[in-house]
Design a protein around this motif. Structure first.
Motif: not given
Lengths: 160, 299
Positions: A84, A111, A120, A146-150, A153-154, B282-284, B287
């Protein structure tokens, strides 16, 4: 297999199809000595970031110098196993991935809402549908994770 | 002290802010602003209202920029703020939470409560304080310091993010902050490979407070030399500098790793930089959390 030990970073260099593979371990910071890592036969340079623990702003600058030097000797750079902290630099800093270079594989946080397990997951850029990360089964309970990020952006480094 | 809020947003308009402030009257009139008043301007109106900014800057002691949309033009807002008198504030990125943050800010200034770390913290689980005067010890200090803290209830990436954040804060405190008797920066152009060592009395102080909900990181230098112009030039930079000295993107990494970034500068005496990160599993959510920037000058 030659190994370059610098103050904060160790680099294992081994031949691969059409060029060389560099396996990095440690921190990318101001102590990176670019001159020790250039001059190999031009070709593909596969950089494995799996064991990079930290990168700071001065390290980013030295890294960009290294990438420019490799590009100048005609090498094509490919990034593998980007954690990351490296993906953050790829998205944020101009020139972190050199002209013509690419991110082949990278880690994304996933997550599971069911059991709150965080994983990861190594993703292959070419297997993604643009900036959409696939859902997957949680490694702990098997529920949808599901992916734990926007994503916009990521996964910004992936062309739309 | 009157509160003026200029926005086009209906959902996040002056009624909503008034409610969050405990049914206070919130005005939308920028023609009658007193010197002690609050002026809160939606960033989306910056272009439209640009002819009035000279007036705003002269009149409003507390100028706050807020973004009610996720289209957060931080570079533009910083550019305008850098030409105004401090204190200055930018709040934005997450439309649902940003007005709550603005209300907190207005309340803290109403109560004359400063934003320094000692005023922000209560009783916390971990309290780490370490002095650092030698730049060659930065990596080791960070490893040891973060090794003492348990970051439970938080996404696992937090330690790597904090490590990067503290690294940049300490490099700024040891290389960029020190000035000589003439006020000139001593180590600004020094190669970062060549380490510096400050007198013990001028050592920087790193403090970390880890609560259930938030992580506070504070770095104090004893020079008080950073200016809003320097912040403006670097905070949203994404290209490394080829000049001697630092890479020029450290402040941008600090800002990107913080939810709240606060500078309290006592010119010629000290600067305290405080980064606040809200803890999420959560990392999201990390962000998506609202971001804010505050700059205070202590006379």
């Amino acid at each position: 297999m030659p190994s370059v030990k610098q103050k904060s970073l160790e680099i294992e260099i081994s031949p691969c199809d059409g060029g060389n593979e560099l396996k990095l371990s440690g921190e990318i910071n101001e102590d990176l000595i670019v001159d020790e890592l250039v001059g190999y036969k031009a070709g593909v340079v596969k950089v494995d970031f799996e064991n990079v623990k930290m990168i700071n702003s001065c390290g980013v600058r030295e890294w960009i110098k290294l990438m420019e030097a490799l590009a100048n000797q005609g090498s094509k750079v490919e990034y593998y196993n980007c954690p990351q902290i490296v993906v953050q630099q790829v998205n944020m800093v101009t020139g972190f991935v050199p002209e013509g270079g690419s991110v082949v594989t990278f880690y994304a946080p996933y997550f599971c809402d069911e059991c709150e397990n965080e994983e990861k997951v190594l993703l292959v850029t070419s297997e993604l549908d643009g900036r959409e990360a696939p859902e997957r089964k949680c490694g702990e309970c098997g529920a949808e994770s599901e992916i734990d990020a926007m994503e916009d952006v990521y996964l910004n480094f992936i062309p739309e | 002290m009157k509160i003026n809020y200029l926005t086009k947003s209906e959902e996040l308009g002056s009624d909503k802010l008034g409610n969050l402030l405990g049914d206070q009257e919130v005005y939308s009139d920028f023609n009658n602003i007193g010197s002690e008043d609050f002026l809160i301007v939606d960033i989306s109106l910056l272009e439209e209202l640009k002819d009035y900014f000279e007036l705003f800057k002269k009149k409003a002691k507390n100028l706050v920029f807020v973004s009610t949309s996720n289209d957060y033009n931080i570079k533009y807002a910083f550019n305008i703020l850098s030409r105004s008198a401090p204190p200055y504030h930018i709040v934005g990125l997450n439309s649902e939470e940003c007005l709550t943050k603005v209300a907190e800010l207005v309340n803290s200034i109403f109560k004359n409560k400063p934003m320094g770390l000692s005023d922000m913290i209560g009783v916390y689980k971990d309290n780490v304080e370490v002095k650092i005067q030698d730049s060659s010890k930065i990596s080791e200090t960070i490893r040891e310091t973060l090794g003492q803290i348990e970051f439970d209830n938080c996404f696992s990436q937090i330690k790597d993010n904090l490590s990067q954040l503290i690294n940049e804060l300490l490099y700024n405190a040891l290389f960029n902050a020190p000035t000589d008797d003439a006020g000139e920066q001593q180590f600004l152009e020094q190669d970062r490979k060549d380490h510096v060592s400050l007198d013990a009395a001028k050592a920087a102080t790193l403090k970390i407070f880890n609560s259930e909900e938030r992580i506070f990181t504070s770095v104090v230098d004893h020079y008080g030399s950073i200016t809003k112009e320097v912040i403006d030039a670097h905070i949203s930079k994404n290209e490394v500098s080829d000049k001697a000295g630092g890479a020029g993107i450290g402040l941008s990494l600090i800002y990107n790793n913080s939810h709240e970034l606060i500078f309290v500068v006592e010119p010629g005496v000290q600067t305290e930089v405080i980064s606040v990160i809200n803890k999420y599993k959560r990392f999201k959510q990390n962000m998506q959390h609202v971001r804010s920037f505050h700059f205070f000058i202590k006379e």
